[in-house]
Scaffold this motif. Structure first.
Motif, mmCIF file in Angstrom:
data_model
loop_
_atom_site.group_PDB
_atom_site.id
_atom_site.type_symbol
_atom_site.label_atom_id
_atom_site.label_comp_id
_atom_site.label_asym_id
_atom_site.label_seq_id
_atom_site.Cartn_x
_atom_site.Cartn_y
_atom_site.Cartn_z
ATOM 1 N N HIS A 120 -36.927 -24.690 -33.933
ATOM 2 C CA HIS A 120 -37.547 -24.198 -32.595
ATOM 3 C C HIS A 120 -36.828 -23.136 -31.918
ATOM 4 C CE1 HIS A 120 -40.653 -27.537 -33.456
ATOM 5 N NE2 HIS A 120 -39.535 -28.006 -33.810
ATOM 6 N N PRO A 121 -36.642 -21.976 -32.459
ATOM 7 C CA PRO A 121 -35.840 -20.814 -31.791
ATOM 8 C C PRO A 121 -36.439 -20.605 -30.359
ATOM 9 C CG PRO A 121 -36.940 -20.073 -33.655
ATOM 10 C CD PRO A 121 -37.125 -21.557 -33.724
ATOM 11 N N GLU A 122 -37.823 -20.930 -30.321
ATOM 12 C CA GLU A 122 -38.606 -20.722 -29.146
ATOM 13 C C GLU A 122 -37.878 -21.503 -27.941
ATOM 14 O OE1 GLU A 122 -41.083 -23.933 -30.920
ATOM 15 O OE2 GLU A 122 -39.741 -22.200 -31.478
ATOM 16 N N LEU A 123 -37.515 -22.741 -28.040
ATOM 17 C CA LEU A 123 -36.912 -23.519 -27.069
ATOM 18 C C LEU A 123 -36.267 -22.824 -26.086
ATOM 19 C CD1 LEU A 123 -36.079 -26.655 -28.936
ATOM 20 C CD2 LEU A 123 -37.965 -26.289 -27.335
ATOM 21 N N ASN A 124 -36.575 -22.941 -24.662
ATOM 22 C CA ASN A 124 -35.486 -22.347 -23.531
ATOM 23 C C ASN A 124 -35.182 -23.493 -22.555
ATOM 24 O OD1 ASN A 124 -37.796 -22.590 -22.386
ATOM 25 N ND2 ASN A 124 -38.146 -20.422 -22.126
ATOM 26 N N ALA A 125 -35.323 -24.796 -22.961
ATOM 27 C CA ALA A 125 -35.076 -26.119 -21.953
ATOM 28 C C ALA A 125 -34.961 -27.166 -22.692
ATOM 29 C CB ALA A 125 -36.056 -26.032 -20.875
ATOM 30 N N LEU A 126 -34.006 -28.062 -22.391
ATOM 31 C CA LEU A 126 -33.946 -29.234 -23.081
ATOM 32 C C LEU A 126 -33.833 -30.488 -21.847
ATOM 33 C CD1 LEU A 126 -31.120 -28.805 -25.518
ATOM 34 C CD2 LEU A 126 -33.490 -28.815 -26.109
ATOM 35 N N TYR A 127 -34.474 -31.389 -22.156
ATOM 36 C CA TYR A 127 -34.520 -32.599 -21.214
ATOM 37 C C TYR A 127 -34.096 -33.881 -21.947
ATOM 38 C CZ TYR A 127 -36.875 -36.657 -18.627
ATOM 39 O OH TYR A 127 -36.856 -37.688 -17.974
ATOM 40 N N PHE A 128 -32.747 -34.407 -21.579
ATOM 41 C CA PHE A 128 -32.002 -35.460 -22.024
ATOM 42 C C PHE A 128 -32.448 -36.754 -21.250
ATOM 43 C CE2 PHE A 128 -29.385 -32.349 -23.876
ATOM 44 C CZ PHE A 128 -28.988 -32.573 -24.856
ATOM 45 N N THR A 129 -33.447 -37.781 -21.767
ATOM 46 C CA THR A 129 -33.520 -39.112 -21.188
ATOM 47 C C THR A 129 -32.545 -39.874 -21.175
ATOM 48 O OG1 THR A 129 -34.631 -40.231 -22.831
ATOM 49 C CG2 THR A 129 -36.028 -38.497 -21.940
ATOM 50 N N ALA A 130 -31.374 -39.739 -21.895
ATOM 51 C CA ALA A 130 -30.663 -40.975 -22.053
ATOM 52 C C ALA A 130 -29.062 -40.431 -22.368
ATOM 53 C CB ALA A 130 -30.740 -41.898 -23.189
ATOM 54 N N ILE A 159 -44.464 -28.603 -23.537
ATOM 55 C CA ILE A 159 -43.310 -29.746 -24.193
ATOM 56 C C ILE A 159 -43.774 -29.766 -25.626
ATOM 57 C CG2 ILE A 159 -42.709 -32.084 -24.335
ATOM 58 C CD1 ILE A 159 -43.778 -32.263 -21.381
ATOM 59 N N ILE A 160 -42.866 -29.413 -26.662
ATOM 60 C CA ILE A 160 -42.706 -29.627 -28.040
ATOM 61 C C ILE A 160 -43.130 -31.072 -28.445
ATOM 62 C CG2 ILE A 160 -41.639 -27.407 -28.479
ATOM 63 C CD1 ILE A 160 -39.464 -28.998 -29.701
ATOM 64 N N ILE A 207 -40.514 -23.688 -22.638
ATOM 65 C CA ILE A 207 -40.872 -24.338 -23.790
ATOM 66 C C ILE A 207 -39.671 -25.388 -23.763
ATOM 67 C CG2 ILE A 207 -41.022 -24.704 -26.123
ATOM 68 C CD1 ILE A 207 -42.050 -21.787 -26.151
ATOM 69 N N VAL A 208 -39.717 -26.804 -23.634
ATOM 70 C CA VAL A 208 -38.772 -27.684 -23.547
ATOM 71 C C VAL A 208 -38.893 -28.818 -24.736
ATOM 72 C CG1 VAL A 208 -40.385 -29.274 -21.995
ATOM 73 C CG2 VAL A 208 -37.838 -29.364 -21.856
ATOM 74 N N GLY A 209 -37.705 -29.060 -25.025
ATOM 75 C CA GLY A 209 -37.482 -30.251 -26.127
ATOM 76 C C GLY A 209 -37.033 -31.542 -25.389
ATOM 77 N N ILE A 210 -37.292 -32.488 -25.855
ATOM 78 C CA ILE A 210 -37.154 -33.785 -25.270
ATOM 79 C C ILE A 210 -36.020 -34.677 -26.144
ATOM 80 C CG2 ILE A 210 -37.751 -36.208 -24.625
ATOM 81 C CD1 ILE A 210 -40.469 -35.029 -23.654
ATOM 82 N N ILE A 211 -34.953 -35.245 -25.686
ATOM 83 C CA ILE A 211 -33.999 -36.061 -26.615
ATOM 84 C C ILE A 211 -33.797 -37.033 -25.916
ATOM 85 C CG2 ILE A 211 -31.572 -35.867 -27.358
ATOM 86 C CD1 ILE A 211 -32.989 -32.605 -26.269
ATOM 87 N N THR A 212 -34.023 -38.342 -26.571
ATOM 88 C CA THR A 212 -34.224 -39.568 -26.007
ATOM 89 C C THR A 212 -33.245 -40.384 -26.962
ATOM 90 O OG1 THR A 212 -35.604 -41.071 -25.163
ATOM 91 C CG2 THR A 212 -35.961 -40.610 -27.284
ATOM 92 N N ALA A 248 -42.717 -40.461 -20.111
ATOM 93 C CA ALA A 248 -44.066 -40.446 -19.786
ATOM 94 C C ALA A 248 -44.239 -40.012 -18.121
ATOM 95 C CB ALA A 248 -44.442 -42.258 -19.446
ATOM 96 N N GLY A 249 -43.223 -40.370 -17.227
ATOM 97 C CA GLY A 249 -43.318 -39.687 -16.032
ATOM 98 C C GLY A 249 -43.004 -37.979 -16.040
ATOM 99 N N PHE A 250 -42.078 -37.745 -16.965
ATOM 100 C CA PHE A 250 -41.796 -36.474 -17.121
ATOM 101 C C PHE A 250 -43.318 -35.771 -17.649
ATOM 102 C CE2 PHE A 250 -40.175 -32.729 -19.827
ATOM 103 C CZ PHE A 250 -39.690 -32.202 -18.983
ATOM 104 N N ARG A 251 -43.707 -36.140 -18.754
ATOM 105 C CA ARG A 251 -45.137 -35.549 -19.358
ATOM 106 C C ARG A 251 -46.082 -35.473 -18.387
ATOM 107 N NH1 ARG A 251 -45.552 -34.652 -24.583
ATOM 108 N NH2 ARG A 251 -44.288 -35.858 -26.037
#
Length: 339
Positions: free
Chosen positions: A244-254, A219-220, A186-191, A204-207
């Motif tokens: 979101h304690p369920e998160l186990n991945a993060l994706y930083f776009t910037a 993706i949350i 379960i991944v969260g996105i930080i932009t 968009a490419g990631f999704r």
């Protein structure tokens, strides 16, 4: 070798009009100018370089550069490329004027107008993705002031774009995450900002890639915007992880990676969360070496500063158009073992 006379005949305009378009001497109907430039490009028109260089030196050329603030370490590297090319151009009586602004369309619009008042002949810009900025670029084009976008693009009459293929880099990040994680992810996105096209293209490419190829990844919906600010990133990522304690991945776009990773550390979640980022700045390298960041995708910031000025100066000094509309810099993937 093509001549102005041949370009004029194919364009259906006078030789004088062709001369004004190719040498930036006075205004020409935008559609006519675009037609002339396209025919010149197809014919591989090469002007008399010696004459153009001499004329350009007499003009005291000025090229404007508008970047986002270098509180983001990435733009510090871009700025090194700008300064390196500016030093080279100083020998041709060409001055480079740099402005750095926040993620704000009005600040950027004001910077464009300020540089225009200072008499710039060309502009390299990392554009805020808003209709008002596209309109400004189009207005400059209509005045015979060429624009090249760098790092992020915008739909406009700009001459070319220099930077990453951000949709592809988003797909690459998804591929990395999908292949380097197992079980339910379960991944969260930080932009940085929803008004910066490169950030939204990466998402968009990631999704798309996650949805098509990696069913074990979810993706949350909550996307965090940190405006490339480390303190804001720390605060918002910490809040995201607590909600979101369920998160186990993060994706930083910037940017804001260091601040976000500080939040992961503060909550004691380093062993649980896989982190995927962009760029190879000092703080990111340190976090990769510590095993906190799993992988990062690099995008050649020096070239994103150097190349737009190189292309603009060639066009203004020698009349040579960029060879392509999209000039993508290479990307490479870095993990701890190949830093």
């Amino acid at each position: 070798m093509a001549t102005m006379k041949e370009i004029a005949a194919l364009s259906g305009v006078s030789r004088g009009t062709v001369d004004r378009v190719l040498n930036h001497r006075g205004s020409v109907n935008p559609d006519t100018a675009a037609r002339v430039l396209e025919i010149a490009r197809k014919l591989n028109y090469q002007p008399n370089k010696a004459g153009l260089m001499l004329a350009a030196q007499k003009r005291n050329l000025k090229i404007g550069v508008i970047l986002f603030q270098d509180s983001n370490p990435f733009f510090q590297e871009v700025l090194k490329g700008v300064h390196a090319k500016a030093d080279e151009l100083s020998g041709y009586n060409c001055q480079v004027l740099v402005r750095q602004v926040s993620f704000d369309e009005y600040c950027q619009k004001n910077a464009i107008e300020e540089l225009e008042r200072e008499g710039i002949h060309g502009l390299a810009i990392s554009p805020f993705n808003a209709p008002s900025i596209a309109a400004e670029i189009n207005r400059l084009y209509d005045r015979g002031i060429p624009v090249i976008t760098t790092n992020t693009d915008i739909s406009s009459k700009r001459l070319a774009y220099v930077g990453s293929n951000y949709f592809l880099s988003g797909q690459t990040a998804a591929g990395l995450l999908g292949r380097m994680t197992f079980g339910n992810v379960i991944v969260g996105i930080i932009t940085g900002s929803s008004h910066i096209l490169c950030h939204t293209d990466r998402i968009a490419g990631f999704r798309e890639t996650i949805e098509n190829y990696y069913p074990h990844v979810q993706i949350i919906d909550d996307i965090v915007e940190n405006h490339d600010n480390e303190e804001e990133s720390y605060r918002k990522v910490k809040e995201l992880l607590q909600n979101h304690p369920e998160l186990n991945a993060l994706y930083f776009t910037a940017a804001g990676v260091y601040g976000g990773c500080r939040a992961v550390l503060a909550l004691g979640l380093c062993e649980k969360i896989k982190i995927f980022t962009y760029d190879n700045v000092a703080t990111t390298r340190e976090l990769i070496c510590q095993g906190i960041i799993t992988a990062t995708i690099c995008q050649q910031p020096f070239q994103q500063g150097y190349r737009p000025l190189e292309l603009l100066s060639r066009y203004l000094l020698e009349g040579i158009l960029p060879e392509e509309e999209f000039l993508y810099v290479p990307t490479d993937i870095r993990i701890r073992e190949n830093l």
